[in-house]
Design an enzyme around this catalytic site. Structure first.
Site, PDB file in Angstrom:
ATOM      1  CG  HIS A  30       2.494  -2.113 -23.267  1.00  0.00           C
ATOM      2  ND1 HIS A  30       2.542  -1.212 -24.299  1.00  0.00           N
ATOM      3  CD2 HIS A  30       3.407  -1.697 -22.358  1.00  0.00           C
ATOM      4  CE1 HIS A  30       3.434  -0.286 -24.030  1.00  0.00           C
ATOM      5  NE2 HIS A  30       3.981  -0.556 -22.856  1.00  0.00           N
ATOM      6  CB  CYS A  73       2.447   2.417 -22.014  1.00  0.00           C
ATOM      7  SG  CYS A  73       3.821   2.302 -20.872  1.00  0.00           S
ATOM      8  CD  GLU A 104       0.188  -2.879 -26.467  1.00  0.00           C
ATOM      9  OE1 GLU A 104      -0.760  -2.657 -25.700  1.00  0.00           O
ATOM     10  OE2 GLU A 104       1.231  -2.195 -26.483  1.00  0.00           O
TER      11      GLU A 104
HETATM   12  N1  GLN Z   1       8.098   6.582 -21.674  1.00  0.00           N
HETATM   13  C1  GLN Z   1       7.114   6.161 -20.733  1.00  0.00           C
HETATM   14  C2  GLN Z   1       7.745   5.478 -19.532  1.00  0.00           C
HETATM   15  O1  GLN Z   1       8.865   5.090 -19.538  1.00  0.00           O
HETATM   16  C3  GLN Z   1       6.113   5.223 -21.378  1.00  0.00           C
HETATM   17  C4  GLN Z   1       6.692   3.926 -21.818  1.00  0.00           C
HETATM   18  C5  GLN Z   1       5.860   3.176 -22.807  1.00  0.00           C
HETATM   19  O2  GLN Z   1       4.955   3.723 -23.422  1.00  0.00           O
HETATM   20  N2  GLN Z   1       6.159   1.905 -23.002  1.00  0.00           N
HETATM   21  O3  GLN Z   1       7.095   5.302 -18.531  1.00  0.00           O
END
Ligand code: GLN
Length: 547
Positions: A520, A392, A522
């Site tokens: 994600h 992410c 994970e």
């Molecule tokens: N801050 C980034 C976004 O909002 C990444 C979010 C995250 O890593 N969950 O896109």
């Protein structure tokens, strides 16, 4: 065939003495041992706080925000449930005081109470009950295991205990209470003390609930005199006092419970016949976890782990789990090293330390603190061919790094951190309006979306599938306006959302493993079913360790 819901059994897990003693893992483990006897189970987490979901809380304070497939930002215990039970849970498996009140108030505003006065009792407990029942129905299970967060005696969880009491009153043979309590061994006394547990049981009694089973959490197993005392003073059978000593891995807990024959005791209380359990593969896995002597060193570059004098890894629990699952599958023990991104900003020479690791992960995150340090770490891994996985935010920063240092876009950044930058990562159009309205709660791009993989990439080799489903939680995205330029310079777009063209995975050429995912992965890794992308990452990290 769908189950008869009038047969569904309900187990409540409540906590005595203090929080943080592993109610969630106890609930998951009870689920596991019942499952191992062929019963279907689901688990519900009740969080007594007013927040509607966990999405607005700081991970240092609350731990990881877990995301369900249907896009609920919830407590990390739901992650534990999914991992232990190998199941996909949903909005029906999670409630907070905020959620419960929100739906009662909404219903009242819609005139659904037929002009009646809506009261805290019984209307709030009734809503709780209907949610617990719904979880059983939707998941079509024999057992619903509900963990009531917080500690007995706390004001916040009283209405949930009240709901549990009302359920027992209506269905006496189908509701069971497990109290997880803590037994301290004060150094100065040198003896395990049962008094706090006795008080907790009395407090539970005063809520109209008698514990059926007491799980005694302590540093060491409970001895006979302690079990006897708890039995007499807490009004439970001695054989229903179960030892739950500290363990080196949480996955050992179901095996410990079975050593005390817990699942058969639970079945007996519900008038069900005892059965053989099948925990063969689980036991094998625990053996590997405890005995693997080869190590795998993974560096994790983050920021949500420092709180005063303490280092908390809870904020990244699913990432750690996913690394572990794949390491165990390779008979390795993963050692995770916490690397503070800000250190690389202050002193770039520290980046050389990354050389010591077999692989490096940059997990998700929010806000600008530490981002420049993470970008430097991503650059170091790219240039020095260290296996790298960006999750992410980690993927977004790897893109920024590539744009700046390979594609020559000097001022490249994400508009999350610099409004006047060359926006290689930009806010998603739909998110702009929400932020303007300060509509922050539960409004990110959440939950499962499709991703189509490009043939010939590391990712498509790892998944061995063309279309995958992964979970998300973000507001910013790869800006497709820069895609051509970045691709021309060697960035590979390895995965795309087939409907919107949103870039889901990036990779680079001539590197053993350099992968960034907008999603994600994970969240979907399970101890016995490691996630394919983590598997590939760990495999490359092992190869890297041997070079
Ligand atoms: N801050 C980034 C976004 O909002 C990444 C979010 C995250 O890593 N969950 O896109």
């Amino acid at each position: 065939m769908s189950k008869n819901i009038s047969e569904t059994k309900y187990v409540f897990v409540v906590g005595g003495v203090m929080s943080g003693i592993g109610k969630g893992v106890a609930n998951s483990s009870i689920g596991k041992i019942l499952q191992s006897k062929g019963y279907s189970v689901t688990a519900v987490k009740i969080d007594p706080y007013v927040n509607v979901d966990a999405g607005t809380m700081n991970p240092v304070e609350h731990g990881e925000v877990f995301v369900t497939a249907d896009g609920v930002e919830c407590d990390q215990d739901i992650g534990n449930y999914e991992r232990f039970l190998n199941k996909t849970l949903s909005t029906h498996n999670y409630m907070t005081t905020g959620r419960v009140y929100q739906s009662v108030i909404e219903r009242e505003r819609n005139l659904e109470y037929d002009g009646k006065c809506v009261e805290v009792v019984p209307d709030i407990p009734n809503e709780v009950i209907s949610r617990i029942k719904k979880a059983g129905e939707i998941n079509d299970v024999d057992f619903v295991l509900t963990e009531i967060g917080g500690t007995i005696g706390e004001y916040q969880n009283m209405l949930f205990l009240e709901a549990a009491r009302m359920m027992k009153l209506k269905n006496p043979g189908r509701v069971l209470f497990v109290m997880v309590s803590y037994l301290p061994i004060p150094e100065i006394i040198g003896e395990m003390k049962t008094k706090p547990t006795q008080h907790a049981a009395r407090t539970l009694n005063s809520a109209g609930i008698k514990p059926d089973i007491i799980l005694g959490r302590a540093e060491v197993p409970l001895d006979e005199p302690r079990k006897r005392k708890i039995s007499i003073f807490c009004n439970v059978d001695k054989e229903d006092v179960i030892s739950a000593p500290d363990v080196s891995t949480i996955y050992e807990i179901p095996l410990n419970f079975e050593r005390d024959n817990l699942s058969n005791k639970i079945l007996k209380k519900f008038n069900l016949k005892p059965k053989e359990s099948d925990l063969k593969n689980w036991r094998k896995m625990v053996n590997v976890i405890k005995n693997a002597d080869k190590k795998l060193k993974i560096g994790m570059v983050g920021k949500y782990f420092e709180t005063g004098e303490f280092t908390l890894s809870d904020s990244y629990i699913s990432v750690i789990e996913a690394i572990n699952h794949s390491s165990w599958a390779n008979k390795r023990k993963a050692e995770i090293f916490w690397l503070s991104a800000e250190e690389y900003e202050e002193d770039p020479s520290k980046l050389e330390k990354l050389e010591r690791f077999d692989g490096v992960v940059i997990p998700g995150g929010f806000g600008s603190r530490g981002t420049e340090g993470k970008i430097k770490a991503a650059q170091y891994c790219r240039e020095n061919k260290i296996p790298f996985l960006g999750l992410c935010l980690g993927m977004q920063l790897a893109t920024v790094e590539f744009a700046r240092n390979v594609a020559g876009i000097k001022n490249a950044n994400s508009t999350e951190f610099d409004k006047g930058c060359k926006p290689v990562i930009d806010i998603m159009p739909g998110q702009k309006k929400l932020l303007k309205k300060k509509d922050y709660g539960g409004t990110m791009r959440l939950g499962t979306y499709e991703c189509k993989l490009k043939k010939g990439t590391i990712s498509s080799q790892a998944y061995n599938e063309e279309l995958i489903l992964e979970r998300h939680r973000h507001r910013y995205e790869f800006n497709n306006k820069y895609r051509k330029k970045l691709e021309k310079n060697g960035l590979k777009v390895a995965g795309l959302n087939p409907k919107t063209d949103l870039v889901e995975i990036i990779e680079i050429e001539d590197h053993p493993f350099y992968v960034g995912t907008q999603f994600h992965p994970e969240f979907q890794s399970k101890p016995l079913y490691p996630h394919p992308l983590f598997k590939e990452f760990v495999k490359t990290a092992i190869q890297h360790s041997q070079t």
